[in-house]
Scaffold this active site. Structure first.
Site, PDB file in Angstrom:
ATOM      1  CB  SER A 147      34.028  37.785  42.788  1.00  0.00           C
ATOM      2  OG  SER A 147      34.917  38.813  43.145  1.00  0.00           O
ATOM      3  CD  GLU A 242      28.581  43.799  43.193  1.00  0.00           C
ATOM      4  OE1 GLU A 242      29.529  43.025  43.432  1.00  0.00           O
ATOM      5  OE2 GLU A 242      27.676  43.542  42.392  1.00  0.00           O
ATOM      6  CG  HIS A 272      31.914  41.990  45.550  1.00  0.00           C
ATOM      7  ND1 HIS A 272      31.532  41.793  44.232  1.00  0.00           N
ATOM      8  CD2 HIS A 272      33.002  41.201  45.744  1.00  0.00           C
ATOM      9  CE1 HIS A 272      32.352  40.936  43.656  1.00  0.00           C
ATOM     10  NE2 HIS A 272      33.249  40.557  44.548  1.00  0.00           N
TER      11      HIS A 272
END
Length: 326
Positions: A147, A242, A272
């Site tokens: 991320s 996502e 995610h």
């Protein structure tokens, strides 16, 4: 089709985010919640932990049993540049290191809004330079992150290249955040999905916390905006469901056009941060195995290059023989 385990996880998270959205918890509340959740995570069997400080920054060596000491995975955790810590990612990094057969160095870089850009990037660069002072060679280091940590890993490569510093062997981005702008088109694409829409609107705000007064399109904030030439091999993983998918695909395409070796692996219908639920979700374990295969491929390519280079070197001249005295 996602696994039943993933569907169960998604249902749970969707139910949990409803009350959170209505209460609008503070960042400190979210941080506390993640830290409490980390109390129920444990290192995988055979993985050992050693705390270290790098010029005052907390860090950890996460060492699987029998991992070689000459190679290292520098890991930058995710959390939108405002959340996450060594505690929240320790179990996951331990499993990733175990599957890759590598020791990992995880760092607790500074978080926004208290420490906006470029604090996190400076801390990542500090850790990388520290590894070099410890005797590690750039070609024995792989940088990875999930991320925001994945975006930070890519920004680190760009910053090192622009400063003419030696680059690591490769970088790995697990659903990396490559564009803090997070376009309106992306918001519209996920608007039908409550969990994704909440995530998109939330991280858009977090991006502003990290950028502070710097434009969100700055290339060290949004690597998709950068010139990507001369970067080392990249592995990028993302799910088509996502929020960050479109931006990851754009980054991968731009990197390939710049001549960067890119391995892009897409998964279907996953949330995610699915990687972090490796104990529950089989897709996460599959993804980690693919990461391990990529790292093994990097070392194998280095060994083959060294073998070819060695075979093309001219033979050394024979040492002169000393004439014996009669």
């Amino acid at each position: 089709m996602p696994s039943p385990q993933h569907l169960l996880l998604k249902q749970f998270l969707t139910a949990a985010t409803g009350p959170l959205a209505r209460r609008r918890p503070s960042l400190n509340g979210l941080r506390l919640g993640l830290e409490v959740g980390s109390l129920f995570q444990f290192l995988p069997w055979g993985v050992h932990l050693e705390s270290v400080r790098i010029e005052g920054m907390a860090a950890e060596w996460i060492r699987p049993q029998n991992a070689p000491v000459g190679r290292v995975l520098l890991y930058l955790h995710g959390g939108g540049y405002v959340l996450g810590s060594l505690n929240t990612h320790r179990s996951f990094i331990g499993e990733l290191a175990r599957r890759c057969g590598l020791q990992a160095l995880a760092i607790d870089y500074r978080k926004a809004p208290d420490f906006p850009f470029p604090a996190a990037l400076d801390d990542a660069r500090l850790a990388y330079r520290w590894l070099l002072t410890q005797g590690y060679q750039p070609h024995d280091i792989i940088v990875a992150g999930d991320s925001a940590g994945g975006g930070l890993a890519l920004a680190l490569l760009i910053a090192l290249r622009d400063n003419r510093e030696p680059l690591p062997a490769a970088a790995i981005g697990l659903s990396p955040w490559t564009d803090l702008v997070l376009s309106t088109a992306t918001i519209r694409r996920v608007a039908h999905e409550e969990l994704q829409l909440l995530e998109a609107l939330t991280i858009r705000g977090w991006g502003g916390h990290y950028a502070n007064a710097v434009p969100l399109a700055h290339p060290l904030l949004s690597p998709v905006q950068a010139d990507l030439h001369e970067l080392p091999p990249l592995l990028l993983q993302v799910s088509d469901a996502e929020v960050l998918c479109d931006d990851v695909l754009s980054f991968a395409g731009k990197a390939q056009l710049a001549g960067v070796p890119v391995t892009l692996q897409t998964f279907e219908g996953l949330i995610h941060w699915w990687h972090l639920f490796w104990r529950l979700v089989p897709e996460a374990r599959l993804a980690l195995d693919k990461v391990a295969a990529f790292t093994h491929g990097i070392w194998a390519a280095q060994a083959e290059a060294a073998r070819i280079l060695g075979s093309t070197r001219p033979p050394k001249a024979a040492a002169p023989r000393l004439r014996a005295r009669l």
